[in-house]
Design a protein around this motif. Structure first.
Motif, PDB file in Angstrom:
ATOM      1  N   ILE A 134      79.908  49.389  13.276  1.00 17.17           N
ATOM      2  CA  ILE A 134      81.094  50.041  12.748  1.00 17.17           C
ATOM      3  C   ILE A 134      80.805  51.538  12.663  1.00 17.17           C
ATOM      4  CG2 ILE A 134      82.694  50.195  10.799  1.00 17.17           C
ATOM      5  CD1 ILE A 134      81.893  47.241  10.185  1.00 17.17           C
ATOM      6  N   ARG A 135      81.482  52.312  13.514  1.00 16.93           N
ATOM      7  CA  ARG A 135      81.275  53.760  13.640  1.00 16.93           C
ATOM      8  C   ARG A 135      79.833  54.079  14.031  1.00 16.93           C
ATOM      9  NH1 ARG A 135      85.612  52.058  12.452  1.00 16.93           N
ATOM     10  NH2 ARG A 135      87.089  53.008  10.989  1.00 16.93           N
ATOM     11  N   GLY A 136      79.253  53.238  14.829  1.00 15.47           N
ATOM     12  CA  GLY A 136      77.892  53.482  15.283  1.00 15.47           C
ATOM     13  C   GLY A 136      77.520  52.527  16.396  1.00 15.47           C
ATOM     14  N   THR A 180      87.833  47.186  14.730  1.00 12.08           N
ATOM     15  CA  THR A 180      88.513  46.683  15.925  1.00 12.08           C
ATOM     16  C   THR A 180      88.042  47.476  17.137  1.00 12.08           C
ATOM     17  OG1 THR A 180      90.391  48.208  15.782  1.00 12.08           O
ATOM     18  CG2 THR A 180      90.585  46.098  14.597  1.00 12.08           C
ATOM     19  N   ILE A 181      88.309  46.939  18.305  1.00 11.09           N
ATOM     20  CA  ILE A 181      87.987  47.667  19.532  1.00 11.09           C
ATOM     21  C   ILE A 181      88.728  48.998  19.551  1.00 11.09           C
ATOM     22  CG2 ILE A 181      88.282  47.662  22.043  1.00 11.09           C
ATOM     23  CD1 ILE A 181      85.982  45.889  21.129  1.00 11.09           C
ATOM     24  N   ALA A 182      90.004  48.990  19.178  1.00  7.30           N
ATOM     25  CA  ALA A 182      90.792  50.231  19.191  1.00  7.30           C
ATOM     26  C   ALA A 182      90.198  51.292  18.274  1.00  7.30           C
ATOM     27  CB  ALA A 182      92.238  49.942  18.790  1.00  7.30           C
ATOM     28  N   LEU A 183      89.798  50.894  17.077  1.00 12.12           N
ATOM     29  CA  LEU A 183      89.236  51.861  16.132  1.00 12.12           C
ATOM     30  C   LEU A 183      87.926  52.456  16.646  1.00 12.12           C
ATOM     31  CD1 LEU A 183      89.923  50.150  12.685  1.00 12.12           C
ATOM     32  CD2 LEU A 183      90.870  52.321  13.506  1.00 12.12           C
ATOM     33  N   LYS A 185      86.926  52.714  19.802  1.00 12.14           N
ATOM     34  CA  LYS A 185      87.226  53.584  20.949  1.00 12.14           C
ATOM     35  C   LYS A 185      87.695  54.960  20.486  1.00 12.14           C
ATOM     36  CE  LYS A 185      89.701  51.546  24.240  1.00 12.14           C
ATOM     37  NZ  LYS A 185      90.668  50.582  24.843  1.00 12.14           N
ATOM     38  N   GLU A 186      88.354  54.991  19.346  1.00 20.10           N
ATOM     39  CA  GLU A 186      88.893  56.254  18.850  1.00 20.10           C
ATOM     40  C   GLU A 186      87.952  56.967  17.879  1.00 20.10           C
ATOM     41  OE1 GLU A 186      91.390  59.464  18.090  1.00 20.10           O
ATOM     42  OE2 GLU A 186      91.443  57.970  19.700  1.00 20.10           O
ATOM     43  N   LEU A 187      87.286  56.223  16.995  1.00 18.10           N
ATOM     44  CA  LEU A 187      86.594  56.836  15.861  1.00 18.10           C
ATOM     45  C   LEU A 187      85.075  56.791  15.914  1.00 18.10           C
ATOM     46  CD1 LEU A 187      88.863  55.473  12.963  1.00 18.10           C
ATOM     47  CD2 LEU A 187      89.010  57.693  14.118  1.00 18.10           C
ATOM     48  N   ASN A 188      84.508  56.004  16.818  1.00 19.88           N
ATOM     49  CA  ASN A 188      83.051  55.892  16.839  1.00 19.88           C
ATOM     50  C   ASN A 188      82.439  57.222  17.259  1.00 19.88           C
ATOM     51  OD1 ASN A 188      80.280  55.219  17.743  1.00 19.88           O
ATOM     52  ND2 ASN A 188      80.930  53.128  17.302  1.00 19.88           N
ATOM     53  N   PRO A 189      81.654  57.873  16.391  1.00 13.00           N
ATOM     54  CA  PRO A 189      81.155  59.220  16.690  1.00 13.00           C
ATOM     55  C   PRO A 189      80.119  59.272  17.801  1.00 13.00           C
ATOM     56  CG  PRO A 189      80.191  58.406  14.655  1.00 13.00           C
ATOM     57  CD  PRO A 189      81.251  57.418  15.049  1.00 13.00           C
ATOM     58  N   ARG A 190      79.501  58.153  18.117  1.00 15.09           N
ATOM     59  CA  ARG A 190      78.490  58.153  19.174  1.00 15.09           C
ATOM     60  C   ARG A 190      79.079  57.900  20.553  1.00 15.09           C
ATOM     61  NH1 ARG A 190      73.373  54.768  16.533  1.00 15.09           N
ATOM     62  NH2 ARG A 190      73.131  56.098  14.686  1.00 15.09           N
ATOM     63  N   ILE A 191      80.118  57.056  20.613  1.00  9.00           N
ATOM     64  CA  ILE A 191      80.555  56.606  21.932  1.00  9.00           C
ATOM     65  C   ILE A 191      82.075  56.559  22.070  1.00  9.00           C
ATOM     66  CG2 ILE A 191      80.629  54.116  21.432  1.00  9.00           C
ATOM     67  CD1 ILE A 191      78.983  53.785  24.111  1.00  9.00           C
ATOM     68  N   GLY A 192      82.811  56.921  21.034  1.00  5.74           N
ATOM     69  CA  GLY A 192      84.264  56.917  21.095  1.00  5.74           C
ATOM     70  C   GLY A 192      84.833  58.139  21.805  1.00  5.74           C
ATOM     71  N   LYS A 193      86.158  58.177  21.914  1.00  5.42           N
ATOM     72  CA  LYS A 193      86.881  59.298  22.538  1.00  5.42           C
ATOM     73  C   LYS A 193      86.374  59.596  23.955  1.00  5.42           C
ATOM     74  CE  LYS A 193      88.265  61.617  18.268  1.00  5.42           C
ATOM     75  NZ  LYS A 193      89.689  61.289  18.394  1.00  5.42           N
ATOM     76  N   ASN A 194      86.055  58.540  24.700  1.00  5.11           N
ATOM     77  CA  ASN A 194      85.621  58.677  26.101  1.00  5.11           C
ATOM     78  C   ASN A 194      84.408  59.593  26.260  1.00  5.11           C
ATOM     79  OD1 ASN A 194      87.709  57.027  27.315  1.00  5.11           O
ATOM     80  ND2 ASN A 194      89.127  58.680  26.805  1.00  5.11           N
ATOM     81  N   ARG A 195      83.508  59.540  25.307  1.00  3.10           N
ATOM     82  CA  ARG A 195      82.287  60.347  25.388  1.00  3.10           C
ATOM     83  C   ARG A 195      81.522  60.015  26.663  1.00  3.10           C
ATOM     84  NH1 ARG A 195      79.656  63.409  21.873  1.00  3.10           N
ATOM     85  NH2 ARG A 195      80.866  62.694  20.073  1.00  3.10           N
TER      86      ARG A 195
END
Length: 252
Positions: A134-136, A180-183, A185-195
């Motif tokens: 979760i967020r990591g 959730t997968i959506a959250l 994809k959007e909020l994970n600071p390591r790998i979200g936002k299409n990093r």
């Protein structure tokens, strides 16, 4: 469908109990040695027939309760074939489906935290072990860890699942029980936002994490599925450095 999320506080580990309510066939995911009595009691109280003990990977921060639960139920242990251990009854491969009553559990290979990580998809729920948190994400600095592999596992496998899939990791250290997968994809600071993969690898390379406190005993114990004789020998040698319940320490 039946679902329980259970918690072990010393290692902040989540154990999951899932079942087909019609047939009462059940599976337990990532059981912990210290909480075996709790888990067996719950299974008995609910009148479940435990079919599988599923491991998301070979854990470095706690000892599995798989062997002890297997001794007390009809369940078979299951772990990735890439773990290369001899104690498991089922050696899982990517995409393998396990029948649970009238429902199905799908094993998804998600290497990166370790080479043998498996996630499990069941009835709109995804049990991600230490791969996606979760967020990591899981760390990648030991046990054949690979930031590159983990990036591919998350972005090419997990993040391609439907956005509303509920994600349940093996650990959380901040009091959050699911995502959730959506959250992510959007909020994970390591790998979200299409990093990018390069950015992710840089983040993982720069992490300065302490070695898990129980790693020196967890890995050898878990390589034999938490075989009770091995763990009890460690207890007698005072190698574990923490207490178990009296029933576990004294045997059954």
């Amino acid at each position: 469908m039946l679902f329980y999320q259970l918690f072990e506080p010393q290692s902040s580990t989540y154990t999951y109990l899932i079942a087909d309510l019609k047939t009462k066939e059940a599976a337990i995911i990532d059981p912990v040695w210290e909480t075996v009595d709790r888990d067996l009691k719950l299974i008995s109280e609910l009148g479940l027939y435990l079919m599988y003990i599923l491991e998301t990977h070979i854990h470095a921060d706690h000892i599995t309760g798989a062997s002890e639960i297997r001794k007390n139920t009809m369940a078979r242990t299951a772990v990735s074939a890439l773990a290369e251990i001899d104690c498991a009854d089922i050696l899982l491969v990517d995409g393998q489906v396990l029948e649970l009553g009238e429902k199905r559990i799908k094993a998804i290979s998600t290497p990166g935290h370790t080479n043998a990580c498996m996630s499990f998809l069941f009835e709109g729920m995804l049990f991600t072990g230490d791969s996606l948190l979760i967020r990591g994400t899981g760390r990648t600095d030991f046990q054949e860890g690979s930031a590159s592999k983990l990036y591919e596992s998350i972005t090419q496998k997990l993040f391609t699942l439907p956005d509303d899939i509920q994600v349940y990791p093996a650990h959380d250290y901040h009091g959050i029980s699911s995502t959730t997968i959506a959250l992510e994809k959007e909020l994970n600071p390591r790998i979200g936002k299409n990093r990018s993969k390069e950015d992710f690898q840089k983040i993982m390379d720069e992490l300065q994490l302490a070695v898990p406190k129980k790693m020196h005993i967890a890995l050898p114990a878990n390589n034999v599925c938490g075989k009770s004789e091995v763990v009890k020998s460690m207890i007698e040698s005072n190698l574990l450095g923490y207490k178990f319940t009296s029933s576990m320490a004294g045997g059954r």
